[in-house]
Design a protein around this motif. Structure first.
Motif, PDB file in Angstrom:
ATOM      1  N   MET A  56     -28.873  -6.539  36.412  1.00 13.19           N
ATOM      2  CA  MET A  56     -27.811  -5.590  36.066  1.00 13.19           C
ATOM      3  C   MET A  56     -27.695  -4.531  37.158  1.00 13.19           C
ATOM      4  O   MET A  56     -28.649  -4.260  37.885  1.00 13.19           O
ATOM      5  N   ALA A  57     -26.550  -3.948  37.283  1.00 13.69           N
ATOM      6  CA  ALA A  57     -26.309  -2.982  38.339  1.00 13.69           C
ATOM      7  C   ALA A  57     -27.006  -1.659  38.043  1.00 13.69           C
ATOM      8  O   ALA A  57     -27.541  -1.429  36.963  1.00 13.69           O
ATOM      9  N   GLY A  58     -26.995  -0.765  39.040  1.00 11.09           N
ATOM     10  CA  GLY A  58     -27.561   0.558  38.873  1.00 11.09           C
ATOM     11  C   GLY A  58     -26.693   1.415  37.970  1.00 11.09           C
ATOM     12  O   GLY A  58     -25.544   1.091  37.648  1.00 11.09           O
ATOM     13  N   TYR A  59     -27.240   2.562  37.569  1.00  9.91           N
ATOM     14  CA  TYR A  59     -26.565   3.426  36.614  1.00  9.91           C
ATOM     15  C   TYR A  59     -25.252   3.975  37.167  1.00  9.91           C
ATOM     16  O   TYR A  59     -24.272   4.115  36.431  1.00  9.91           O
ATOM     17  N   PHE A  60     -25.214   4.295  38.467  1.00 10.41           N
ATOM     18  CA  PHE A  60     -23.993   4.863  39.021  1.00 10.41           C
ATOM     19  C   PHE A  60     -22.863   3.837  39.006  1.00 10.41           C
ATOM     20  O   PHE A  60     -21.712   4.179  38.715  1.00 10.41           O
ATOM     21  N   ALA A  61     -23.179   2.574  39.325  1.00 12.28           N
ATOM     22  CA  ALA A  61     -22.157   1.520  39.304  1.00 12.28           C
ATOM     23  C   ALA A  61     -21.599   1.351  37.897  1.00 12.28           C
ATOM     24  O   ALA A  61     -20.384   1.188  37.706  1.00 12.28           O
ATOM     25  N   ILE A  62     -22.481   1.372  36.889  1.00 12.68           N
ATOM     26  CA  ILE A  62     -22.031   1.245  35.497  1.00 12.68           C
ATOM     27  C   ILE A  62     -21.156   2.436  35.122  1.00 12.68           C
ATOM     28  O   ILE A  62     -20.099   2.279  34.491  1.00 12.68           O
ATOM     29  N   LEU A 102     -19.353   4.298  37.077  1.00 12.37           N
ATOM     30  CA  LEU A 102     -18.076   4.222  37.787  1.00 12.37           C
ATOM     31  C   LEU A 102     -17.131   3.239  37.091  1.00 12.37           C
ATOM     32  O   LEU A 102     -15.936   3.518  36.922  1.00 12.37           O
ATOM     33  N   VAL A 103     -17.658   2.102  36.671  1.00 16.15           N
ATOM     34  CA  VAL A 103     -16.833   1.101  35.983  1.00 16.15           C
ATOM     35  C   VAL A 103     -16.348   1.642  34.637  1.00 16.15           C
ATOM     36  O   VAL A 103     -15.176   1.489  34.274  1.00 16.15           O
ATOM     37  N   LEU A 104     -17.253   2.275  33.876  1.00 16.20           N
ATOM     38  CA  LEU A 104     -16.867   2.824  32.568  1.00 16.20           C
ATOM     39  C   LEU A 104     -15.819   3.922  32.716  1.00 16.20           C
ATOM     40  O   LEU A 104     -14.866   3.993  31.918  1.00 16.20           O
ATOM     41  N   LEU A 105     -15.966   4.772  33.750  1.00 15.79           N
ATOM     42  CA  LEU A 105     -14.985   5.828  33.983  1.00 15.79           C
ATOM     43  C   LEU A 105     -13.620   5.242  34.327  1.00 15.79           C
ATOM     44  O   LEU A 105     -12.578   5.711  33.849  1.00 15.79           O
ATOM     45  N   THR A 106     -13.630   4.196  35.155  1.00 19.37           N
ATOM     46  CA  THR A 106     -12.370   3.535  35.522  1.00 19.37           C
ATOM     47  C   THR A 106     -11.697   2.931  34.297  1.00 19.37           C
ATOM     48  O   THR A 106     -10.484   3.085  34.095  1.00 19.37           O
ATOM     49  N   LEU A 107     -12.479   2.245  33.452  1.00 24.21           N
ATOM     50  CA  LEU A 107     -11.923   1.636  32.243  1.00 24.21           C
ATOM     51  C   LEU A 107     -11.383   2.693  31.294  1.00 24.21           C
ATOM     52  O   LEU A 107     -10.298   2.531  30.714  1.00 24.21           O
ATOM     53  N   ALA A 108     -12.136   3.789  31.133  1.00 23.63           N
ATOM     54  CA  ALA A 108     -11.700   4.846  30.220  1.00 23.63           C
ATOM     55  C   ALA A 108     -10.380   5.459  30.687  1.00 23.63           C
ATOM     56  O   ALA A 108      -9.447   5.651  29.888  1.00 23.63           O
ATOM     57  N   CYS A 109     -10.290   5.776  31.977  1.00 25.32           N
ATOM     58  CA  CYS A 109      -9.051   6.362  32.513  1.00 25.32           C
ATOM     59  C   CYS A 109      -7.892   5.382  32.397  1.00 25.32           C
ATOM     60  O   CYS A 109      -6.760   5.782  32.066  1.00 25.32           O
ATOM     61  N   GLY A 110      -8.156   4.108  32.663  1.00 26.81           N
ATOM     62  CA  GLY A 110      -7.111   3.099  32.551  1.00 26.81           C
ATOM     63  C   GLY A 110      -6.614   2.935  31.131  1.00 26.81           C
ATOM     64  O   GLY A 110      -5.404   2.808  30.883  1.00 26.81           O
ATOM     65  N   LEU A 111      -7.528   2.948  30.157  1.00 31.01           N
ATOM     66  CA  LEU A 111      -7.133   2.821  28.751  1.00 31.01           C
ATOM     67  C   LEU A 111      -6.334   4.032  28.285  1.00 31.01           C
ATOM     68  O   LEU A 111      -5.352   3.889  27.537  1.00 31.01           O
ATOM     69  N   ALA A 123     -10.118   3.895  40.539  1.00 33.64           N
ATOM     70  CA  ALA A 123      -9.972   2.436  40.595  1.00 33.64           C
ATOM     71  C   ALA A 123     -10.170   1.913  42.016  1.00 33.64           C
ATOM     72  O   ALA A 123     -10.851   0.902  42.229  1.00 33.64           O
ATOM     73  N   LEU A 124      -9.576   2.619  42.988  1.00 33.92           N
ATOM     74  CA  LEU A 124      -9.733   2.196  44.380  1.00 33.92           C
ATOM     75  C   LEU A 124     -11.194   2.313  44.829  1.00 33.92           C
ATOM     76  O   LEU A 124     -11.719   1.426  45.511  1.00 33.92           O
ATOM     77  N   ILE A 125     -11.864   3.415  44.449  1.00 33.38           N
ATOM     78  CA  ILE A 125     -13.275   3.590  44.806  1.00 33.38           C
ATOM     79  C   ILE A 125     -14.124   2.487  44.190  1.00 33.38           C
ATOM     80  O   ILE A 125     -15.005   1.916  44.849  1.00 33.38           O
ATOM     81  N   THR A 126     -13.863   2.168  42.927  1.00 32.01           N
ATOM     82  CA  THR A 126     -14.635   1.123  42.245  1.00 32.01           C
ATOM     83  C   THR A 126     -14.458  -0.226  42.919  1.00 32.01           C
ATOM     84  O   THR A 126     -15.423  -0.959  43.155  1.00 32.01           O
ATOM     85  N   ILE A 127     -13.226  -0.578  43.241  1.00 32.43           N
ATOM     86  CA  ILE A 127     -12.962  -1.862  43.904  1.00 32.43           C
ATOM     87  C   ILE A 127     -13.602  -1.899  45.285  1.00 32.43           C
ATOM     88  O   ILE A 127     -14.259  -2.878  45.657  1.00 32.43           O
ATOM     89  N   PHE A 128     -13.416  -0.817  46.057  1.00 32.76           N
ATOM     90  CA  PHE A 128     -13.968  -0.767  47.412  1.00 32.76           C
ATOM     91  C   PHE A 128     -15.486  -0.864  47.382  1.00 32.76           C
ATOM     92  O   PHE A 128     -16.092  -1.644  48.130  1.00 32.76           O
ATOM     93  N   ARG A 129     -16.116  -0.080  46.493  1.00 34.16           N
ATOM     94  CA  ARG A 129     -17.583  -0.032  46.431  1.00 34.16           C
ATOM     95  C   ARG A 129     -18.177  -1.316  45.854  1.00 34.16           C
ATOM     96  O   ARG A 129     -19.272  -1.716  46.234  1.00 34.16           O
ATOM     97  N   SER A 130     -17.468  -1.956  44.958  1.00 32.42           N
ATOM     98  CA  SER A 130     -18.015  -3.124  44.277  1.00 32.42           C
ATOM     99  C   SER A 130     -17.858  -4.412  45.072  1.00 32.42           C
ATOM    100  O   SER A 130     -18.719  -5.296  44.994  1.00 32.42           O
ATOM    101  N   PHE A 131     -16.768  -4.519  45.830  1.00 28.87           N
ATOM    102  CA  PHE A 131     -16.454  -5.812  46.442  1.00 28.87           C
ATOM    103  C   PHE A 131     -16.302  -5.775  47.963  1.00 28.87           C
ATOM    104  O   PHE A 131     -16.280  -6.833  48.591  1.00 28.87           O
TER     105      PHE A 131
END
Length: 307
Positions: free
Chosen positions: A1-7, A9-18, A72-80
Motif C-alpha cells: 500500500m502507498a504511503g500516508y501522503f499519497a493516500i 492526496l488521493v482522498l483530497l482529490t476525490l473529496a473535492c471532485g465529489l 488533481a494535476l498534482i495527484t496525476i503528476f506525482r502518481s504516474f
C-alpha cells in the motif's frame, strides 16, 4: 500500500471532485430555482446584490472547486509521471548527498495505482545499474533508494569489499552469462570523504553499461554476521529469486541494503531516480549557532542527471 501522503492526496482529490459534481448537478440548480422564486416574489425586480447573495456558493464549495484542478494535476503528476524525493542519509554517497532533492520517474517501471499499488500498465523492468526508489520490504510505507545490482536469477557475491556477479542466462541475456565475474573498479582518490574518522576511498565502478562512483571504508570491517542468510548459499552470496531484485548503496560500508534484509519484490519498485533538481548544504559544526537543519548554501554544481 502507498504511503500516508499519497493516500491523503488521493482522498483530497476525490473529496473535492465529489463536492464539485454535487454542486454542478444538485446544489447549483437549486440555487437557480431559489433565484427564480425570489425574483417572482419581488415582482421580477430583484437587485443585483440580492441575486448574487442567492447564487453565492458556500465557502466549502467555493474552496473545493478552486483547488480541485490543481490537486488533481498534482495527484496525476506525482502518481504516474514524476515524484520528488529528498535524500535523508549518506547511504548513496557520492552519487547522492544529504540535502539533494531528486525527481523519480514513475513510468520507468510498471505504472501502479497510487493507493493499493496494483499494476495498471506493464512497462519496463529495472535494469542493472539503475538508481531505484522502492518500498522498503520490511516496512512498505517507507521509501528507500539504492542501486540495482542483481536481476532475477543472478548470483551476486560481495566478498572483501569486491562485488562479483554471475548473470542469469535468459532470452534477453545470452552473452556474458553463466560465469562469475568481478565488477571492475578503478580508484579515483582517498580522503575526499570520511566515515566517522576513517578516510574513504572513491572508486569508479563499471556495472554493465553504467559507470558510477562508489565509496569504501578500508578501516571498517564487513558485518557479515548480520547479512541476510539464504538457504544453500554462502553468507556473502545472494541468488536473486524470480520477480525480485538485489540492491546496494553506493556508500558500501555505510548502507543498510540487500546484504542485510534480502531482496526487493518487483511490486515494491516505485521508479527510477533521474534528476537532481536542488541540492542544499548544511552546517555540520556542532558548535555553530545555526541549527543543523537550516540550509547554509546551494550546491549548484550537483544539479543535473543522475548516473
Amino acid at each position: 500500500m502507498a504511503g500516508y501522503f499519497a493516500i491523503f492526496l488521493v482522498l483530497l482529490t476525490l473529496a473535492c471532485g465529489l463536492i464539485w459534481l454535487l454542486d454542478k448537478f444538485v446544489l447549483a440548480p437549486k440555487r437557480q430555482q431559489q433565484l427564480v422564486m425570489a425574483q417572482s416574489a419581488a415582482g421580477g425586480q430583484l437587485s443585483l446584490e440580492a441575486s448574487e447573495t442567492v447564487l453565492k456558493e458556500p465557502q466549502l464549495i467555493e474552496t473545493a472547486k478552486s483547488i480541485f484542478p490543481v490537486i488533481a494535476l498534482i495527484t496525476i503528476f506525482r502518481s504516474f509521471i514524476y515524484e520528488p524525493f529528498q535524500i535523508p542519509s549518506g547511504s548513496m554517497m557520492p552519487t547522492l548527498l544529504v540535502g539533494d532533492f531528486i525527481l523519480v520517474e514513475k513510468f520507468s517501471y510498471d505504472v501502479k495505482d497510487p493507493v493499493w499499488r496494483k499494476t495498471l500498465y506493464s512497462n519496463n523492468t529495472p535494469q542493472r545499474g539503475d538508481v531505484a526508489v522502492f518500498k522498503y520490504p520490511e516496512q512498505p510505507t517507507v521509501d528507500y533508494i539504492k542501486r540495482v545490482i542483481g536481476l532475477p536469477g543472478d548470483r551476486v557475491i560481495y566478498r572483501n569489499k569486491q562485488l562479483y556477479i554471475e548473470k542469469a542466462c535468459t532470452a534477453a541475456e545470452q552473452t556474458d552469462c553463466g560465469k562469475l565475474e568481478a565488477v571492475a573498479i578503478t580508484l579515483k582518490n582517498e580522503g575526499e570523504f570520511f566515515q566517522e574518522l576513517y578516510p574513504q576511498r572513491r572508486y569508479t565502478e563499471q556495472l554493465a553499461d553504467v559507470a558510477h562512483d562508489i565509496l569504501q571504508t578500508p578501516a571498517k570491517r564487513e558485518h557479515m554476521e548480520f547479512f541476510f542468510k539464504q538457504n544453500d548459499t554462502a553468507i556473502d552470496e545472494f541468488i536473486v529469486p524470480a520477480d525480485h531484485y538485489f540492491v546496494l548503496g553506493d556508500n558500501r560500508d555505510n548502507s543498510r541494503d540487500g546484504r542485510f534484509w534480502g531482496f526487493v519484490p518487483a511490486d515494491n519498485m516505485v521508479g527510477k531516480a533521474v534528476f537532481i533538481w536542488m541540492s542544499f548544504e548544511f552546517n555540520d559544526d556542532p558548535n555553530s549557532w545555526i541549527p543543523g537543519w537550516v540550509p547554509t548554501g546551494i550546491r549548484f554544481e550537483r544539479l543535473g542527471a543522475i548516473h
